[in-house]
Each structure stands twice: as C-alpha cells, then as structure tokens.
Design an enzyme around this catalytic site. Sequence first.
Site, PDB file in Angstrom:
ATOM      1  CE  LYS A   1      -3.810  -2.405   2.171  1.00 10.27           C
ATOM      2  NZ  LYS A   1      -4.426  -2.755   0.887  1.00 10.27           N
TER       3      LYS A   1
ATOM      4  CG  ASN B   1       0.492  -0.288  -4.573  1.00 15.07           C
ATOM      5  OD1 ASN B   1       1.488  -0.654  -5.199  1.00 15.07           O
ATOM      6  ND2 ASN B   1      -0.384  -1.139  -4.067  1.00 15.07           N
TER       7      ASN B   1
ATOM      8  CG  LEU C   1     -18.844   4.803  -0.222  1.00 21.79           C
ATOM      9  CD1 LEU C   1     -19.940   5.858  -0.347  1.00 21.79           C
ATOM     10  CD2 LEU C   1     -19.181   3.834   0.906  1.00 21.79           C
TER      11      LEU C   1
ATOM     12  CG  ASP D   1      -5.943  -5.887 -10.939  1.00 21.94           C
ATOM     13  OD1 ASP D   1      -6.575  -5.942  -9.876  1.00 21.94           O
ATOM     14  OD2 ASP D   1      -4.761  -6.273 -11.067  1.00 21.94           O
TER      15      ASP D   1
ATOM     16  CG  ASP E   1      -2.940   1.273  -2.267  1.00 21.70           C
ATOM     17  OD1 ASP E   1      -3.359   1.534  -1.116  1.00 21.70           O
ATOM     18  OD2 ASP E   1      -2.600   0.121  -2.622  1.00 21.70           O
TER      19      ASP E   1
HETATM   20  O1  RIB Z   1      -3.670  -2.183  -1.795  1.00 21.17           O
HETATM   21  C1  RIB Z   1      -3.118  -3.170  -2.620  1.00 21.17           C
HETATM   22  C2  RIB Z   1      -1.880  -3.739  -2.008  1.00 21.17           C
HETATM   23  O2  RIB Z   1      -2.222  -4.422  -0.830  1.00 21.17           O
HETATM   24  C3  RIB Z   1      -1.156  -4.741  -2.854  1.00 21.17           C
HETATM   25  O3  RIB Z   1      -0.220  -4.152  -3.718  1.00 21.17           O
HETATM   26  C4  RIB Z   1      -0.547  -5.685  -1.843  1.00 21.17           C
HETATM   27  O4  RIB Z   1       0.838  -5.632  -1.787  1.00 21.17           O
HETATM   28  C5  RIB Z   1      -1.184  -5.314  -0.507  1.00 21.17           C
HETATM   29  O5  RIB Z   1      -0.325  -4.622   0.291  1.00 21.17           O
END
Ligand code: RIB
Length: 315
Positions: A39, A42, A228, A261, A267
Amino acid sequence: MSEVVVVGSFNVDHVWRVASLPQAGATLGGDYASGPGGKGFNQAMAARRAGADTRFVCALGDDAGAQLARTLCAADGIALAAQPSELPTGTAGIYVDAAGRNCIVVGAGANAALDAGFAAARVADGGHPAVVLAQLESPVEAIAMAMQAGRDAGATVILNPAPANAAVPGATLELAHILTPNETEFAALLGRHVGERIEPEALSQLDQQRLHAHCRALGHDSTVIVTLGGSGCFVSHPEGQLRGDTVACYRVPIEPTQVVDTTGAGDAFNGALAASLALLPARAFAEHVRFAVRYASRSTELAGAALSMPRMAAG
Ligand code: RIB
C-alpha cells in the site's frame, strides 16, 4: 513545500488471475504475474505520477525485492528512505477474478520491522513536507510517530486506515487531519472505536446525514472520506473546517471505466489526493477529491498495483 512523504509498506505482489475467487479446499488454475506493490509503495507511485515530489519511507530486506524497489524508485524519481532489515522484503499473494475483484494475503516481512525513530526522522529530511500519507501495513508505533512528525513539520497528515484488520489506537486516528477508509475499514473502525455495528455493504445506501453523523462520531476533528468502490466516495468535514468547500458533506461519483483490476485503486486515490493537496493548496477540497476519484478510476484499467498508476498530473 510541495513534497509528499509516504510512510509505509513495499511488497512484491504475486498475482493469479482466476475466473472466480477461491473457496476453502479449492484448487484453481490461473494466469500468474508478479510485480511491485504494497500500500505504501502504490501510494507513493500514485503521488509521484500525479506530479508531486515524493519521498517513500519504508523497510526493505537484502534481496531481489529490495533491489526492485530501488530500481523503480530511481526510474520514477521517488526519493527512497529505506531502513535495512534482516527480514525478507514484504510479499503479497493476490487473486483477481474476472470482474477485477481481489483477495489478498500479505507476508509483512521487513515491513514489520519499520522502526518508529527511523520513520519519524525521515519525514522531515527533505525540509517541510506539504503532505504526510500513511497506512497500516507497518507497525502502528512507527506510523503514529511519523504522523506526529508530519504534524510538527506543518504538513497535512492523511491516514489511510488499511487494511481493515489492522488495529489502530484512537490516539493515532486523532493525529490525522484526513482519514480515508474504504467501506470495510470504516465499518471496522465504527465497530471498534464508536461501538456501532453496520454492514459495509449498507454504507453506500445510507442517506447523507446518517453517513455524515457516523463520520463525525469517528473522525471528531478530521475530514473523513469513505471510499465506496463503484459508488464513488463520501466526504464529511467537521463543522467550521470545510477546507474550502461550501457544504459539510457530499458524495462524489466515479467515472465509468473498463475495469480490469481493482488492486491498488484505493492506493491510487490516496496518492492522487495527497499530490493534489500538495501541488494546489488553494483549491477547494472537492476539486482534490474529484481528481483523486478520476485518477483511481483510471488505475483500474490496467492490471497490477504500483505499475497500474497512470501518469496523470493533478491540475
Ligand atoms: O492495496 C493493494 C496492495 O495491498 C497490494 O499491492 C498488496 O501488496 C497489498 O499490500
């Protein structure tokens, strides 16, 4: 003073695309890929690709995963402050179904060793950050110290209280100027901190004033943004602190996209929000949220987590 500092996790994501998410006892076939995630990383990638100078504070092992983090930070121009750990770099096993929904298992590894003193000291290394953004895949003591350091440096502090199963003390929540739970995290926080039981799926159906009241019960002095999923997000400000908005609460819808996806969409939202706040501080808050929603929607059009963050500048 327009830097975003992200404190949090880096993981190597191992991803299987499957027709439907596995049930207990099932053996399924799926297409495999691996890539960078976590997270924290990202969100750092999203902030950077939304145009902000970005520093990423984390803990890494001494292995190929750590090398991947270093290479990607250098390639995208993210300033990396990595605490070395003897533990392996974090990992995540992720299943993604045909509708783009996921289920994730995280092996914290080095992320669990992030030291509070290290994290706090690195927050203001580059001077005065505009925004400090943290999540809960790292030890909560380190997150709390980093948030306090952000406050001390005059930054806007955002806590994305994810994942939902991470326990966080009320005092840590109070360090955030802005809280950004998704519906599952929000329901979990309401249960733990306010003693209110509510099903996550019910939240998007609540009328605006009830949802606002729940946010105020949790957030006290902070702005709360509940994301949401397909229903966009809900923004709730404390009375008298509207951050340039004209109303205390409102919904922001998502823009329709071809979802491939959803991993890392939350994030993307957080990183883009942080970048917009850092780069355009005079804007009304609703404009920052609209940008973050647009950015997060775009991130779902590609597979993967960190590498699905679009290059799309705030502004
Ligand atoms: O929010 C997605 C992330 O959650 C993924 O990249 C994984 O690594 C987890 O941490």
